[in-house]
Design a protein around this motif. Sequence first.
Motif, PDB file in Angstrom:
ATOM      1  N   GLU A  51      39.815 -10.598 126.815  1.00 32.83           N
ATOM      2  CA  GLU A  51      38.604 -10.211 128.855  1.00 32.83           C
ATOM      3  C   GLU A  51      38.635 -11.051 129.747  1.00 32.83           C
ATOM      4  O   GLU A  51      38.085 -10.602 131.113  1.00 32.83           O
ATOM      5  CB  GLU A  51      37.337  -9.239 128.553  1.00 32.83           C
ATOM      6  N   GLY A  52      38.835 -12.383 129.723  1.00 34.81           N
ATOM      7  CA  GLY A  52      38.651 -13.462 130.637  1.00 34.81           C
ATOM      8  C   GLY A  52      39.274 -13.877 131.269  1.00 34.81           C
ATOM      9  O   GLY A  52      39.974 -14.141 131.478  1.00 34.81           O
ATOM     10  N   TYR A  53      39.571 -14.988 131.605  1.00 36.41           N
ATOM     11  CA  TYR A  53      40.314 -15.882 133.144  1.00 36.41           C
ATOM     12  C   TYR A  53      40.005 -16.884 132.506  1.00 36.41           C
ATOM     13  O   TYR A  53      39.002 -17.465 132.179  1.00 36.41           O
ATOM     14  CB  TYR A  53      39.164 -15.534 134.646  1.00 36.41           C
ATOM     15  N   HIS A  54      41.069 -17.825 132.144  1.00 39.83           N
ATOM     16  CA  HIS A  54      41.229 -19.139 131.416  1.00 39.83           C
ATOM     17  C   HIS A  54      41.750 -20.162 132.601  1.00 39.83           C
ATOM     18  O   HIS A  54      42.894 -19.491 133.025  1.00 39.83           O
ATOM     19  CB  HIS A  54      41.350 -19.154 129.900  1.00 39.83           C
ATOM     20  N   TYR A  55      41.123 -21.435 132.811  1.00 40.67           N
ATOM     21  CA  TYR A  55      41.866 -21.885 133.480  1.00 40.67           C
ATOM     22  C   TYR A  55      41.795 -22.900 132.719  1.00 40.67           C
ATOM     23  O   TYR A  55      40.947 -23.900 131.862  1.00 40.67           O
ATOM     24  CB  TYR A  55      40.728 -22.385 134.715  1.00 40.67           C
ATOM     25  N   GLY A  56      42.849 -24.468 133.429  1.00 43.03           N
ATOM     26  CA  GLY A  56      43.186 -24.994 132.380  1.00 43.03           C
ATOM     27  C   GLY A  56      43.418 -27.001 134.302  1.00 43.03           C
ATOM     28  O   GLY A  56      44.193 -26.287 135.200  1.00 43.03           O
ATOM     29  N   THR A  57      43.353 -27.429 133.639  1.00 42.67           N
ATOM     30  CA  THR A  57      43.052 -28.658 134.335  1.00 42.67           C
ATOM     31  C   THR A  57      43.769 -29.858 134.143  1.00 42.67           C
ATOM     32  O   THR A  57      44.391 -29.889 132.909  1.00 42.67           O
ATOM     33  CB  THR A  57      42.180 -30.269 134.884  1.00 42.67           C
ATOM     34  N   PHE A  58      45.580 -29.974 134.570  1.00 33.07           N
ATOM     35  CA  PHE A  58      46.329 -31.134 134.098  1.00 33.07           C
ATOM     36  C   PHE A  58      46.453 -31.792 134.991  1.00 33.07           C
ATOM     37  O   PHE A  58      46.353 -32.070 136.290  1.00 33.07           O
ATOM     38  CB  PHE A  58      47.927 -29.551 134.671  1.00 33.07           C
ATOM     39  N   GLN A  59      46.904 -32.759 134.076  1.00 28.34           N
ATOM     40  CA  GLN A  59      47.158 -34.375 134.744  1.00 28.34           C
ATOM     41  C   GLN A  59      48.527 -34.922 134.106  1.00 28.34           C
ATOM     42  O   GLN A  59      48.405 -34.932 133.202  1.00 28.34           O
ATOM     43  CB  GLN A  59      45.842 -35.236 134.372  1.00 28.34           C
ATOM     44  N   ILE A  85      38.436 -24.447 130.410  1.00 31.85           N
ATOM     45  CA  ILE A  85      37.465 -24.070 130.239  1.00 31.85           C
ATOM     46  C   ILE A  85      37.821 -21.754 131.319  1.00 31.85           C
ATOM     47  O   ILE A  85      38.541 -21.799 131.342  1.00 31.85           O
ATOM     48  CB  ILE A  85      36.246 -24.038 131.910  1.00 31.85           C
ATOM     49  N   SER A  86      36.617 -21.202 130.308  1.00 29.05           N
ATOM     50  CA  SER A  86      36.914 -19.530 130.370  1.00 29.05           C
ATOM     51  C   SER A  86      35.950 -19.136 130.903  1.00 29.05           C
ATOM     52  O   SER A  86      34.616 -19.478 131.097  1.00 29.05           O
ATOM     53  CB  SER A  86      37.298 -19.225 128.769  1.00 29.05           C
ATOM     54  N   LEU A  87      35.998 -18.143 132.329  1.00 22.89           N
ATOM     55  CA  LEU A  87      34.962 -17.340 132.782  1.00 22.89           C
ATOM     56  C   LEU A  87      34.715 -15.919 132.263  1.00 22.89           C
ATOM     57  O   LEU A  87      36.417 -15.639 132.308  1.00 22.89           O
ATOM     58  CB  LEU A  87      35.497 -17.785 133.842  1.00 22.89           C
ATOM     59  N   ALA A  89      34.329 -17.512 140.649  1.00 24.17           N
ATOM     60  CA  ALA A  89      33.134 -16.323 139.732  1.00 24.17           C
ATOM     61  C   ALA A  89      32.700 -16.351 140.958  1.00 24.17           C
ATOM     62  O   ALA A  89      32.426 -14.792 141.057  1.00 24.17           O
ATOM     63  CB  ALA A  89      31.909 -17.439 139.662  1.00 24.17           C
ATOM     64  N   ARG A  90      32.907 -16.199 142.384  1.00 28.86           N
ATOM     65  CA  ARG A  90      32.268 -15.590 143.499  1.00 28.86           C
ATOM     66  C   ARG A  90      33.477 -15.118 144.579  1.00 28.86           C
ATOM     67  O   ARG A  90      33.367 -13.827 144.445  1.00 28.86           O
ATOM     68  CB  ARG A  90      32.138 -16.791 144.631  1.00 28.86           C
ATOM     69  N   ARG A  98      29.818 -15.377 133.475  1.00 24.71           N
ATOM     70  CA  ARG A  98      29.243 -16.507 132.806  1.00 24.71           C
ATOM     71  C   ARG A  98      30.354 -17.460 131.914  1.00 24.71           C
ATOM     72  O   ARG A  98      32.028 -17.404 131.636  1.00 24.71           O
ATOM     73  CB  ARG A  98      28.716 -15.927 131.057  1.00 24.71           C
ATOM     74  N   PHE A  99      30.762 -18.969 131.952  1.00 28.05           N
ATOM     75  CA  PHE A  99      31.778 -20.249 131.694  1.00 28.05           C
ATOM     76  C   PHE A  99      30.984 -20.386 129.831  1.00 28.05           C
ATOM     77  O   PHE A  99      30.297 -19.982 130.064  1.00 28.05           O
ATOM     78  CB  PHE A  99      32.055 -20.758 132.740  1.00 28.05           C
ATOM     79  N   ARG A 100      32.323 -20.617 129.412  1.00 30.27           N
ATOM     80  CA  ARG A 100      31.842 -20.962 127.729  1.00 30.27           C
ATOM     81  C   ARG A 100      33.171 -21.928 128.137  1.00 30.27           C
ATOM     82  O   ARG A 100      34.168 -21.894 128.673  1.00 30.27           O
ATOM     83  CB  ARG A 100      32.610 -19.665 127.093  1.00 30.27           C
ATOM     84  N   LYS A 101      33.915 -22.423 126.345  1.00 25.82           N
ATOM     85  CA  LYS A 101      33.962 -23.053 125.862  1.00 25.82           C
ATOM     86  C   LYS A 101      34.316 -24.273 126.981  1.00 25.82           C
ATOM     87  O   LYS A 101      36.013 -24.223 127.522  1.00 25.82           O
ATOM     88  CB  LYS A 101      34.910 -22.611 125.554  1.00 25.82           C
ATOM     89  N   PHE A 102      34.177 -24.576 127.884  1.00 28.19           N
ATOM     90  CA  PHE A 102      34.235 -25.881 129.177  1.00 28.19           C
ATOM     91  C   PHE A 102      33.872 -27.479 128.694  1.00 28.19           C
ATOM     92  O   PHE A 102      33.563 -27.392 127.133  1.00 28.19           O
ATOM     93  CB  PHE A 102      33.153 -26.258 129.779  1.00 28.19           C
ATOM     94  N   ALA A 103      35.808 -28.060 128.380  1.00 28.71           N
ATOM     95  CA  ALA A 103      36.099 -28.864 127.331  1.00 28.71           C
ATOM     96  C   ALA A 103      37.295 -30.408 128.210  1.00 28.71           C
ATOM     97  O   ALA A 103      38.703 -29.170 128.444  1.00 28.71           O
ATOM     98  CB  ALA A 103      36.319 -28.822 126.060  1.00 28.71           C
ATOM     99  N   THR A 104      37.034 -31.210 128.218  1.00 34.65           N
ATOM    100  CA  THR A 104      37.453 -31.993 129.154  1.00 34.65           C
ATOM    101  C   THR A 104      38.099 -33.025 127.966  1.00 34.65           C
ATOM    102  O   THR A 104      37.605 -33.539 127.030  1.00 34.65           O
ATOM    103  CB  THR A 104      37.004 -32.779 129.632  1.00 34.65           C
ATOM    104  N   ASP A 105      38.728 -33.323 127.616  1.00 34.24           N
ATOM    105  CA  ASP A 105      39.785 -34.534 126.488  1.00 34.24           C
ATOM    106  C   ASP A 105      38.777 -35.689 127.357  1.00 34.24           C
ATOM    107  O   ASP A 105      38.822 -36.478 127.410  1.00 34.24           O
ATOM    108  CB  ASP A 105      40.966 -34.714 126.899  1.00 34.24           C
TER     109      ASP A 105
END
Length: 138
Positions: A39-47, A55-57, A92-93, A65-72
């Motif tokens: 049910e969420g929106y999931h985003y990834g940052t790529f380098q 991060i999951s919104l 979110a806005r 609410r955002f959850r599981k925000f993780a950076t290597d």
Amino acid sequence: MSALPAIWAIAPSHTYLLRHEVLWPDMPLDYVKLENDAEGYHYGTFQDDQLVAVISLFVEGEEARFRKFATDPAYQRQGIGSALLHYVLAEARRLGARRLWCDARQDSAAFYARFGMHPEGEVFYKGPIAYVRMARDL
């Protein structure tokens, strides 16, 4: 200094390995899967085509609410997590939320405060890790 990395919407399953490695490496992989991931929106940052932050919104009405925000760890303190959080604030806005919150690890509260988030309520624990709810209006 290299340019900030690309941020893309990703499938929930693409968040699992980074969530696991960064947030809960001593737990089974299933521990980082959320019952409502679909049910969420999931985003990834790529380098350089490598997924380095996730991060999951979750948006319900005017609250997000955002959850599981993780950076290597190899990519932390380079502005990557900050860029991803700014992106999620805007998302979110865009999705109609007027308030955003998270359950933050207490040792990360100062990071979230830089984004206008404030602690709400008492410190609580998930296993041995202290958390505090952080929130802000959008």
